[in-house]
Design an enzyme around this catalytic site. Structure first.
Site, mmCIF file in Angstrom:
data_model
loop_
_atom_site.group_PDB
_atom_site.id
_atom_site.type_symbol
_atom_site.label_atom_id
_atom_site.label_comp_id
_atom_site.label_asym_id
_atom_site.label_seq_id
_atom_site.Cartn_x
_atom_site.Cartn_y
_atom_site.Cartn_z
ATOM 1 N N LYS A 190 0.442 -1.596 -0.027
ATOM 2 C CA LYS A 190 -0.020 0.498 -0.349
ATOM 3 C C LYS A 190 0.973 1.253 0.172
ATOM 4 O O LYS A 190 0.644 1.559 -1.009
ATOM 5 C CB LYS A 190 -0.688 -0.199 0.943
ATOM 6 C CG LYS A 190 -2.090 0.981 1.311
ATOM 7 C CD LYS A 190 -3.113 1.237 1.928
ATOM 8 C CE LYS A 190 -2.425 0.820 3.617
ATOM 9 N NZ LYS A 190 -3.492 0.786 4.710
ATOM 10 N N GLU B 113 10.456 -5.395 3.101
ATOM 11 C CA GLU B 113 10.678 -6.842 2.386
ATOM 12 C C GLU B 113 9.957 -6.823 0.875
ATOM 13 O O GLU B 113 10.948 -7.586 0.238
ATOM 14 C CB GLU B 113 9.853 -7.580 3.943
ATOM 15 C CG GLU B 113 10.161 -8.032 4.701
ATOM 16 C CD GLU B 113 10.012 -7.159 5.591
ATOM 17 O OE1 GLU B 113 9.631 -6.787 5.494
ATOM 18 O OE2 GLU B 113 10.180 -7.385 6.618
ATOM 19 N N GLY C 299 -4.061 -3.720 6.003
ATOM 20 C CA GLY C 299 -3.473 -4.635 5.485
ATOM 21 C C GLY C 299 -4.554 -6.447 5.869
ATOM 22 O O GLY C 299 -4.893 -6.437 4.811
ATOM 23 N N ARG C 300 -4.211 -5.721 7.144
ATOM 24 C CA ARG C 300 -5.326 -7.528 7.570
ATOM 25 C C ARG C 300 -5.990 -7.063 7.397
ATOM 26 O O ARG C 300 -7.323 -8.037 7.657
ATOM 27 C CB ARG C 300 -4.803 -6.879 9.019
ATOM 28 C CG ARG C 300 -5.700 -6.311 10.030
ATOM 29 C CD ARG C 300 -5.367 -6.147 11.147
ATOM 30 N NE ARG C 300 -5.554 -5.216 11.484
ATOM 31 C CZ ARG C 300 -4.343 -4.033 12.249
ATOM 32 N NH1 ARG C 300 -3.008 -3.440 11.322
ATOM 33 N NH2 ARG C 300 -5.108 -3.505 13.072
ATOM 34 N N GLU D 264 -2.606 -8.081 15.684
ATOM 35 C CA GLU D 264 -2.562 -6.939 14.772
ATOM 36 C C GLU D 264 -3.505 -5.540 14.916
ATOM 37 O O GLU D 264 -3.482 -4.639 15.827
ATOM 38 C CB GLU D 264 -1.836 -7.279 13.611
ATOM 39 C CG GLU D 264 -0.914 -5.619 13.153
ATOM 40 C CD GLU D 264 -0.282 -6.276 11.891
ATOM 41 O OE1 GLU D 264 0.690 -5.710 11.842
ATOM 42 O OE2 GLU D 264 -1.074 -5.823 10.682
ATOM 43 N N HIS E 24 -3.803 -35.503 17.537
ATOM 44 C CA HIS E 24 -2.259 -36.310 17.648
ATOM 45 C C HIS E 24 -1.115 -35.249 18.501
ATOM 46 O O HIS E 24 -0.086 -35.696 17.683
ATOM 47 C CB HIS E 24 -2.264 -36.807 16.685
ATOM 48 C CG HIS E 24 -2.960 -37.827 16.251
ATOM 49 N ND1 HIS E 24 -3.073 -39.046 16.383
ATOM 50 C CD2 HIS E 24 -4.525 -36.952 15.776
ATOM 51 C CE1 HIS E 24 -4.536 -39.779 15.930
ATOM 52 N NE2 HIS E 24 -4.422 -38.940 15.552
ATOM 53 N N LYS F 58 10.899 -1.681 13.481
ATOM 54 C CA LYS F 58 12.336 -1.182 11.958
ATOM 55 C C LYS F 58 12.503 -0.163 12.401
ATOM 56 O O LYS F 58 13.876 0.074 11.717
ATOM 57 C CB LYS F 58 10.349 -0.373 10.773
ATOM 58 C CG LYS F 58 9.808 -1.251 10.386
ATOM 59 C CD LYS F 58 8.567 -0.799 9.464
ATOM 60 C CE LYS F 58 6.941 -1.271 9.531
ATOM 61 N NZ LYS F 58 6.091 -0.571 8.468
#
Lengths: 527, 527
Positions: free
Chosen positions: B202, B208, B259-260, B346, B377, B492
């Site tokens: 965005k 990254e 974003g989420r 978040e 399991h 950051k």
């Protein structure tokens, strides 16, 4: 002596009232970083960002000594019975996963251990011969491992961890869930004529695995192939699956190998040796074996798994944290936290001690995690500013596996990855003051870093063994049985009752179905 | 009014001292199963196995009403500013993810919402044209989504969730981590000449993602291909990435889409429509939109996300549980818990309320989980017999996706899957008495089941939206800001300091590097 009865316990309780404050200016300095570090077999544990000082460490080491942690580890590796509850029927077994890789220097000479190693070595030799045989035929390119729990999680985590080292023409796939969509998706992408399938169940009676075996057999038949020429068994001697007539090959495991400790046995061996080749699989075993020896070290400052276990106990029982996040800064380890979930939570998610008394202290924490840097863009918000503190173990490597990198804005990807790793460790510990309450970071989030050179087969083995022993040490110190799993039984029994319901409804026996009214109710709500 | 100031808060505190005991014989009966159920849009929420009774529900509903939860949801969907902290600099934005799918019946007429929907529809039309255009060329078989956090987790979870519905000749891949091994592994298996790459950021400044864009561009060049003919951008208007000359196509998102919360925008849209086809992508949006309407329902017994939010608050703030496990009995949803980790943690991993005061109560829990039956399991041992109670939300479907199944021992795989699902829910709630302390199950582990017919595109959309609104409702009731993420900033900033270190060392400026002594120390420990 019970965990809370140790003298160090009450002293640690006292110390926990005022643990070191890492947010104070200058507390987390170079000197602290350099002194709170332990090293073994090329692996470094950096724990300056834990809320411990020399006094706390001293008492944690005293606790380990009072609980005879290293002595119990030595007994375990020697093959003494460690899987028991006093005074109640229990499995009464040794836990001999270390014998599965005791093929190198300085072998354990204790009778039980040596016998187990000999048996394991026979299977390894069988596997070597079998792989040579099929390699000459050049028939197989893919292997599907059918198994659930420990028969899937560990082998999958290690396979993905070492995918950079696999043979180019050999791939592995995993089928575990009884969800029919799992099988459909996995088999869809395969050429069955070139596919081996290894069915893994110690008891030979795991419902999911037998169902998936049936599912796979049906697909082979439909493709006009004889399943017997494609199926391999890994099972206990004498189990219902121990029937060489049904399988191209059979390999054994033993009741002294718990599922979650079985990666270095044939449970992981067949698929890993098929895809990595025998030499690299042996390197993996060598790494695990090397860490087994580290776990016998008396000095906790040199015994990495023990040190990590103690730091975990400090966070869990004295600072009161309920979970522990495992954050590998390595995409290859994406499924390693899922393996550790089973390893840790199935081993130490227990409520009674080895005398059968309900414990009055927290045992195993909830283990969860995802790779970094990804996690930073996901749940790290809560780790920094949430209302629940999450201790963290970060795993990192100086170098990448493929060694393909780009320089962007003056640094490589690997350097960006490591910068983020260190930055998060420091930020969580120190926090940050700010007049804007939304930019205030409380800090004092305990974490430690496990650092190695590169994730290669040897290091993968060491990592696996490091966590196996960390978990075992915590169990020894809490005096709980880390090697059984009674907690999975009730669900199994109840599932059979629901299955009966489905069967009765299929047969039109609605009146009978009402005998289990609760089950009947649930089934009615299926759309 | 603050969360703890509501009248219902203190009454709930009182009720929490003695919650209903589900282990008592007969308490969990058919009648309870049938009455503690809510239904909307073909989705059922079964919550008989939560520790609530009519009185608790009444107070939870009163709490929702005092907190004006539904009114706030209505404001949010109308486009009012919900992303703010009073009295401090903050983002001051609406949260208009619901406008990204408001293309069907009963459209929102509020000005901001309608404008956002119009803009989103333009992008959808652009996408439709673009996909038609490349489909005619038949050039592309694979798409790589480069993005991190919300630009990866949600789209990946939905892609895997609907893989059974994808076009046979269209595959998606995801590249997120700055770990260079991630890129190496993803690109290795692709024919780049047939590959589209969608770069999602965005801000256009995610480290990254830009690094991975560079990594990808270099690989295209090495393969003799022009990256411009392969790269698509999804970014904010005016961002550094908003440069049509560099990309084959560009699609916009807006600062009112977190974003989420961005899966139904172009962030998920490009990859999902490419692989599923536009019709199925629209079905997915239709499902999300339908659940958006359910979230506006005033009656909490019909408003599934609100009901789930309240049950979560009961478990978190009144019964005191720190985590919540999401267990989909569906292998296709294997990465859905990872998406929910970001969405929930978040959004609600916050320590101040909307007035900037530090909260005195627990906010968002730790979200984690793996598919069942696999989890059974693995970590279910701790859930049944551990010392920390883990509330659970189970997701299930009456029918499978591929509808390929086998009958084994009288029942199908799907029936085995559902039997296990119901059995775990009941076992966790009721527990089991036993004279052997190791076979004793304390029970009273709260859990609920979300049941639908089949995981198809519509249902996947509804599920996604259900959780988006559950999280938003909890934020509204706690009076926290669920739409910012200040907690990711400190890491950051610190990462840049470490990066400087790497750069200085690369340039041989060791003396300068010592200016950041702590960083220097950490770097020295790299092998």
């Amino acid at each position: 002596m019970s965990f809370q009865g140790h003298k160090a316990y009450s002293r640690l309780q006292e110390l926990a009232k005022k643990p070191i404050d890492l947010t104070q200016e200058g507390v987390l300095n170079s000197q602290r970083v350099d002194s709170f570090i332990a090293e073994a077999m090329g692996m470094k544990l950096l724990y300056a960002t834990e809320r411990v000082d020399e006094e706390v460490l001293k008492e944690l080491f005293a606790l380990a000594s009072e609980a005879k942690a290293v002595k119990k580890m030595t007994s375990m590796q020697a093959g003494e019975i460690v899987n028991f509850i006093e005074g109640f029927p229990s499995e009464q077994r040794p836990a001999l996963h270390t014998a599965m890789r005791d093929f190198f220097d300085d072998r354990n000479t204790a009778k039980m251990a040596a016998e187990a190693t000999d048996l394991a070595y026979q299977e390894l030799e069988k596997l070597k011969d079998f792989l040579n045989y099929i390699e000459k035929q050049a028939r197989f390119t893919d292997i599907v491992q059918v198994g659930i729990g420990g028969s899937q999680l560990g082998p999958l985590a290690v396979y993905l961890g070492l995918e950079a080292y696999r043979k180019p023409n050999k791939r592995a796939h995993f089928l575990s869930n009884v969800d029919p969509d799992d099988g459909a998706k996995v088999l869809k992408r395969l050429d069955l004529s070139k596919t081996l399938v290894v069915i893994v169940s110690k008891s030979g009676g795991t419902l999911e695995t037998l169902t998936n075996q049936e599912y796979v057999i049906e697909h082979f038949r439909r493709a006009g192939l004889d399943p017997k020429h494609h199926l391999i068994a890994v099972t206990g001697k004498g189990s219902p699956m121990d029937d060489p007539n049904k399988y191209l090959a059979s390999f054994y495991m033993w009741d002294y190998i718990g599922g979650r400790y079985s990666v270095t046995s044939m449970v992981g061996g067949v698929t890993l040796a098929f895809t990595l080749g025998m030499e690299r699989f042996l390197d993996f075993l060598r790494g695990a074996h090397a860490m087994d020896k580290v776990a016998l070290e008396a000095d906790p400052k040199k015994n990495l798994p023990l040190l990590s276990a103690l730091l975990g106990i400090w966070n869990r029982d004295f600072l009161g944290h309920h979970t522990c996040a495992i954050i590998p800064y390595s995409e290859a380890l994406s499924r390693f936290p899922a393996h550790l979930q089973q390893l840790d939570m199935e081993s130490n998610g227990k409520r009674i001690d080895k005398k059968g008394h309900a414990v009055q202290f927290p045992t195993g924490p909830i283990i969860w995690g995802e790779p970094g840097t990804n996690g930073q863009h996901s749940f790290f918000q809560l780790l920094h500013q949430g209302t629940t503190i999450v201790p963290m173990e970060i795993i990192g490597f100086s170098e990448s596996q493929y060694r393909e990198d780009v320089l962007y804005k003056g640094t490589t990807c690997q350097e960006k990855l490591l910068s983020n790793l260190f930055a998060q460790s420091v930020a969580l510990a120190t926090g940050q003051k700010n007049d804007n309450p939304n930019k205030f970071f409380p800090g004092n989030r305990p974490n430690r870093i496990l650092l190695s050179l590169r994730l290669d087969p040897f290091t993968m083995g060491s990592l696996l063994s490091y966590y196996e022993h960390k978990v075992a040490f915590q169990g020894f110190i809490w005096d709980i049985n880390s090697f059984d799993q009674e907690g999975v039984q009730l669900g199994k029994v109840l599932a059979l009752k629901f299955l009966d319901q489905f069967e009765m409804l299929r047969q039109g026996r609605k009146a009978d179905a009402k005998g289990f009214a609760l089950g009947h109710s649930y089934l009615r709500h299926l759309s």
